[in-house]
Design a protein around this motif. Structure first.
Motif, PDB file in Angstrom:
ATOM      1  N   GLN A  13       4.767 -28.946 -66.292  1.00  0.00           N
ATOM      2  CA  GLN A  13       5.014 -29.821 -65.136  1.00  0.00           C
ATOM      3  C   GLN A  13       6.367 -30.511 -65.265  1.00  0.00           C
ATOM      4  O   GLN A  13       7.142 -30.558 -64.301  1.00  0.00           O
ATOM      5  CB  GLN A  13       3.906 -30.874 -65.015  1.00  0.00           C
ATOM      6  N   TYR A  18       7.254 -30.236 -61.249  1.00  0.00           N
ATOM      7  CA  TYR A  18       6.178 -30.119 -60.265  1.00  0.00           C
ATOM      8  C   TYR A  18       5.579 -31.492 -59.995  1.00  0.00           C
ATOM      9  O   TYR A  18       5.519 -32.345 -60.885  1.00  0.00           O
ATOM     10  CB  TYR A  18       5.082 -29.171 -60.779  1.00  0.00           C
ATOM     11  N   GLU A  23      -0.050 -27.727 -59.575  1.00  0.00           N
ATOM     12  CA  GLU A  23       1.079 -26.817 -59.325  1.00  0.00           C
ATOM     13  C   GLU A  23       1.515 -26.151 -60.624  1.00  0.00           C
ATOM     14  O   GLU A  23       1.782 -24.948 -60.660  1.00  0.00           O
ATOM     15  CB  GLU A  23       2.276 -27.586 -58.745  1.00  0.00           C
TER      16      GLU A  23
END
Length: 131
Positions: A13, A18, A23
């Motif tokens: 991440q 993200y 995600e």
């Protein structure tokens, strides 16, 4: 040592910038499924042993690939599997996941991984000229 799932996803991440862990997880699943199709034998098993279990299973049960994809085609394949992705965003996605994998694998295993892949993957792993 196996990295915890949350820690692995937090690294992805952060590197992929993200907004959510979800995600990061979607991206990691696609990239690891494609990577698993390119690795074989003990190298794939050793990498799987260092990944969180859910990601290890994805690596060990990969998408099918008739031939090893050059890095550019790997990125295009990633873009095809991630909704709304372009080649440019997929390059970012692949690098976010593979640089985390490189850290998890360590230098010795990463060297063996890169030997199984076509030339140019060192850049995707964030380790230029590692071999």
């Amino acid at each position: 040592m196996t990295l915890r799932r949350e820690a692995f996803l937090e690294h992805v991440q952060e590197r992929g910038e993200y907004d959510t862990l979800e995600e990061a997880e979607r991206t990691a699943r696609v990239v690891l499924a494609l990577l698993g199709a390119h690795l074989v034998g003990e190298v794939r098993a050793r990498l799987a042993a260092r990944l969180p279990e859910s990601f290890a299973l994805i690596l060990l049960n990969p998408l099918q690939s008739a031939e090893p994809l050059p890095p550019e085609r790997f990125v295009r394949a990633t873009a095809a599997w991630i909704e709304g992705a372009t080649e440019q965003t997929a390059t970012w996605d692949v690098s976010a996941v593979l640089s985390t994998v490189a850290d998890t694998a360590g230098d010795d295993l990463l060297g063996q991984i890169l030997l199984q892949l076509p030339a140019g993957y060192d850049l995707l792993f964030g380790r230029p000229e590692h071999i």
